[in-house]
Design a protein around this motif. Structure first.
Motif, PDB file in Angstrom:
ATOM      1  N   ALA A 146     -32.101   9.013  -6.046  1.00 42.05           N
ATOM      2  CA  ALA A 146     -33.492   8.905  -5.620  1.00 42.05           C
ATOM      3  C   ALA A 146     -34.460   9.643  -6.548  1.00 42.05           C
ATOM      4  O   ALA A 146     -35.533   9.131  -6.877  1.00 42.05           O
ATOM      5  N   ALA A 147     -34.093  10.837  -6.964  1.00 41.11           N
ATOM      6  CA  ALA A 147     -35.027  11.679  -7.730  1.00 41.11           C
ATOM      7  C   ALA A 147     -34.928  11.482  -9.233  1.00 41.11           C
ATOM      8  O   ALA A 147     -35.889  11.742  -9.954  1.00 41.11           O
ATOM      9  N   HIS A 148     -33.777  10.994  -9.710  1.00 38.52           N
ATOM     10  CA  HIS A 148     -33.588  10.911 -11.160  1.00 38.52           C
ATOM     11  C   HIS A 148     -33.189   9.521 -11.658  1.00 38.52           C
ATOM     12  O   HIS A 148     -32.952   9.344 -12.854  1.00 38.52           O
ATOM     13  N   GLY A 149     -33.111   8.578 -10.743  1.00 35.88           N
ATOM     14  CA  GLY A 149     -32.830   7.209 -11.155  1.00 35.88           C
ATOM     15  C   GLY A 149     -31.445   7.004 -11.734  1.00 35.88           C
ATOM     16  O   GLY A 149     -31.228   6.076 -12.525  1.00 35.88           O
ATOM     17  N   ILE A 150     -30.484   7.846 -11.337  1.00 37.73           N
ATOM     18  CA  ILE A 150     -29.105   7.707 -11.822  1.00 37.73           C
ATOM     19  C   ILE A 150     -28.423   6.589 -11.039  1.00 37.73           C
ATOM     20  O   ILE A 150     -28.663   6.417  -9.834  1.00 37.73           O
ATOM     21  N   ALA A 181     -23.849   8.792 -10.350  1.00 32.79           N
ATOM     22  CA  ALA A 181     -24.265   9.898  -9.485  1.00 32.79           C
ATOM     23  C   ALA A 181     -23.095  10.402  -8.655  1.00 32.79           C
ATOM     24  O   ALA A 181     -22.915  11.617  -8.486  1.00 32.79           O
ATOM     25  N   ALA A 182     -22.285   9.491  -8.142  1.00 30.35           N
ATOM     26  CA  ALA A 182     -21.125   9.889  -7.346  1.00 30.35           C
ATOM     27  C   ALA A 182     -20.121  10.671  -8.187  1.00 30.35           C
ATOM     28  O   ALA A 182     -19.589  11.697  -7.755  1.00 30.35           O
ATOM     29  N   ALA A 183     -19.878  10.193  -9.408  1.00 28.10           N
ATOM     30  CA  ALA A 183     -18.925  10.870 -10.290  1.00 28.10           C
ATOM     31  C   ALA A 183     -19.422  12.255 -10.684  1.00 28.10           C
ATOM     32  O   ALA A 183     -18.660  13.230 -10.688  1.00 28.10           O
ATOM     33  N   ALA A 184     -20.721  12.360 -11.013  1.00 27.44           N
ATOM     34  CA  ALA A 184     -21.286  13.647 -11.425  1.00 27.44           C
ATOM     35  C   ALA A 184     -21.286  14.643 -10.277  1.00 27.44           C
ATOM     36  O   ALA A 184     -20.954  15.821 -10.455  1.00 27.44           O
TER      37      ALA A 184
END
Length: 335
Positions: free
Chosen positions: A197-201, A206-209
């Protein structure tokens, strides 16, 4: 010569903590600090703890700004803090070594001597005088003892915000004089959603990070920026083929971290291999197989990382040696 753009409290691709306006996941901790501030009985020293990348330094700056703003213009105070130009705020961190052209490895007593001097003189503005220490984990013993003197005799309207990843390693006399505020990482799912939501990943990245960072928001961002998330995927793909070993793929990864651009990935490679060696040892034991080959690999790779850094081994050869330990463990586990 001035220091480089990348500061000692900032990982590549991430903004410095003093520039973070939106603090994610720590509303309860900030409410606790605000309650103490509004009560008029604010403790003179706060030890802000939690895992790396959870937002401890960002929290310290946000807490400092809440006091430095007072009844004045918050935007003005924020701009001064961002520019490291606020007369009532001092940050203690590893200094730049102009001779060696790099950040020093520790905070020395010379840096700590700035603290009593800062508190003894009148600030350029009325109100609180605040020292942020980022981080206590990088203090040598003389520096720690030097700071203790200020903690024992706190100045009026003086505040110390001490960031630490490992509070148990600090001097007991320092811990006993601080109020501890523990920042916990948000859930992996919450940080994943925040990254999207905040960084457009992308959702997958996003899940992996978030999983790799244990939910620590700043850490997750840094891992994405450094390429460590992609490296982790490559390592897992390589290990997923066990008991077969893809020599060509391991050589590609070794070459990747051996370049100048891949220098920042080397610690992540060793961390990934040791983490997966420990996982495979546990799985072997749970399945009734001998975990020793993987435990041996885990220990050998840890030693190899220290040797590679200490005696400047060729980066590619060191990485290949680490992969060789994993390959040997894979072969031994088939016997």
């Amino acid at each position: 010569m001035t220091s480089p753009d990348l500061e000692p409290d900032c990982e590549a691709g991430c903004a410095p903590p003093r520039e973070i306006d939106q603090l994610f996941g720590h509303d309860a901790a900030m409410a606790q600090f605000d309650s103490a501030r509004q009560s008029g009985r604010l403790h003179h020293a706060w030890m802000i703890t939690g895992p790396k990348g959870v937002g401890k330094a960002s929290f310290a700056y946000k807490a400092a700004l809440s006091l430095l703003s007072g009844s004045s213009n918050t935007d003005s105070a924020r701009q001064k803090v961002r520019a490291q130009a606020h007369p009532n705020l001092l940050t203690i961190r590893r200094p730049w070594d102009d001779k060696r052209k790099r950040w020093r490895g520790e905070v020395t007593i010379d840096e700590v001597r700035r603290v009593p001097d800062f508190f003894s003189r009148s600030g350029g503005e009325d109100g609180w005088r605040i020292v942020i220490v980022d981080s206590m984990d990088e203090f040598n013993r003389n520096a720690a003892n030097g700071l203790l003197k200020t903690l024992e005799e706190p100045p009026k309207q003086g505040l110390l915000l001490l960031v630490t990843h490992s509070p148990g390693r600090l001097l007991p006399t320092i811990r006993s004089r601080c109020r501890q505020l523990d920042l916990r990482a948000p859930s992996i799912e919450a940080t994943r959603d925040w990254l999207v939501a905040a960084h457009g990943i992308s959702a997958d990245e996003a899940a992996a990070a978030s999983e790799l960072a244990g939910g620590a928001p700043g850490r997750a961002l840094a891992l994405l920026q450094s390429g460590a998330v992609g490296l982790e995927k490559d390592v897992r793909d390589l290990l997923r083929r066990l008991p077969n070993w893809d020599t060509r793929a391991s050589r590609r990864l070794a070459s990747k971290v051996a370049t100048k651009a891949g220098e920042s990935l080397r610690p992540h490679l060793y961390a990934s291999l040791t983490r997966n060696a420990a996982r495979l040892a546990k799985e072997a034991a749970e399945n009734g197989n001998a975990p020793e080959p993987w435990l041996d690999a885990w220990k050998a790779i840890q030693g190899l990382e220290s040797e590679a850094e200490g005696v400047y081994l060729d980066a590619k050869q060191a990485a290949l040696a680490a992969f060789a330990h994993m390959e040997s463990a894979a072969r031994a586990s088939r016997v």
